[in-house]
Design an enzyme around this catalytic site. Structure first.
Site, PDB file in Angstrom:
ATOM      1  N   HIS A   1       0.843  -1.201   0.000  1.00 35.05           N
ATOM      2  CA  HIS A   1       0.000   0.000   0.000  1.00 35.05           C
ATOM      3  C   HIS A   1       0.875   1.247   0.000  1.00 35.05           C
ATOM      4  CE1 HIS A   1       0.636  -1.248   4.212  1.00 35.05           C
ATOM      5  NE2 HIS A   1       0.576   0.032   4.545  1.00 35.05           N
TER       6      HIS A   1
ATOM      7  N   HIS B   1       1.089   5.150   1.251  1.00 29.21           N
ATOM      8  CA  HIS B   1       0.549   6.165   2.169  1.00 29.21           C
ATOM      9  C   HIS B   1       0.490   7.506   1.459  1.00 29.21           C
ATOM     10  CE1 HIS B   1       1.023   3.890   6.033  1.00 29.21           C
ATOM     11  NE2 HIS B   1       1.886   3.216   5.303  1.00 29.21           N
TER      12      HIS B   1
END
Ligand SMILES: [Zn+2]
Length: 137
Positions: free
Chosen positions: A98, A100
């Site tokens: 992922h 940020h």
């Protein structure tokens, strides 16, 4: 395999979804560094960015400005940081890749972790080593 983010993709877990398309999803971080801190991820499970093909990485990062524009517009943030952690030692908490997106606010300031000061000689040596490794792949 238990994966919180895969469960969010499958709607087995709740999340504050801020973006979704066929292959990617973005959610609010439950433990934000700043107001508006969000996570952009592929729906397909990969643990780290090095487990993905170049095309998949490109697809993932192509969603980042889409999400960031929305966050900036929504929060009135003055800027934002992009972060992408791989491995426990790098503070990757959920082992599903992922990105940020951390909005930053002039009035709050921008606190990073403590910086180290490296010598130029050390940096030269390391830079050469990294270049050699990149060019040998
Ligand atoms: Zn997963």
């Amino acid at each position: 395999m238990d994966c919180l983010f895969c469960d969010i993709v499958k709607r087995k877990q709740d999340a504050h979804i801020i973006y979704e398309d066929d292959s990617h999803i973005a959610i609010m971080d439950k433990y934000p560094i700043q107001n508006g801190h969000s996570l952009v991820m592929p729906k397909l499970h990969h643990e780290k960015i090095i487990d993905m093909s170049n095309d998949e990485v490109g697809q993932l990062f192509s969603r980042v400005p889409i999400v960031a524009r929305g966050i900036l517009a929504a929060t009135g943030a003055d800027g934002f940081n992009i972060g992408q952690n791989n491995g426990k030692s790098a503070n990757q908490i959920i082992p599903h890749v992922h990105v940020h997106v951390i909005p930053r606010y002039q009035k709050v300031g921008n606190t990073w972790a403590r910086r180290m000061i490296a010598s130029n000689g050390d940096l030269d040596t390391l830079a050469k080593k990294i270049r050699d490794n990149i060019s040998s792949r």
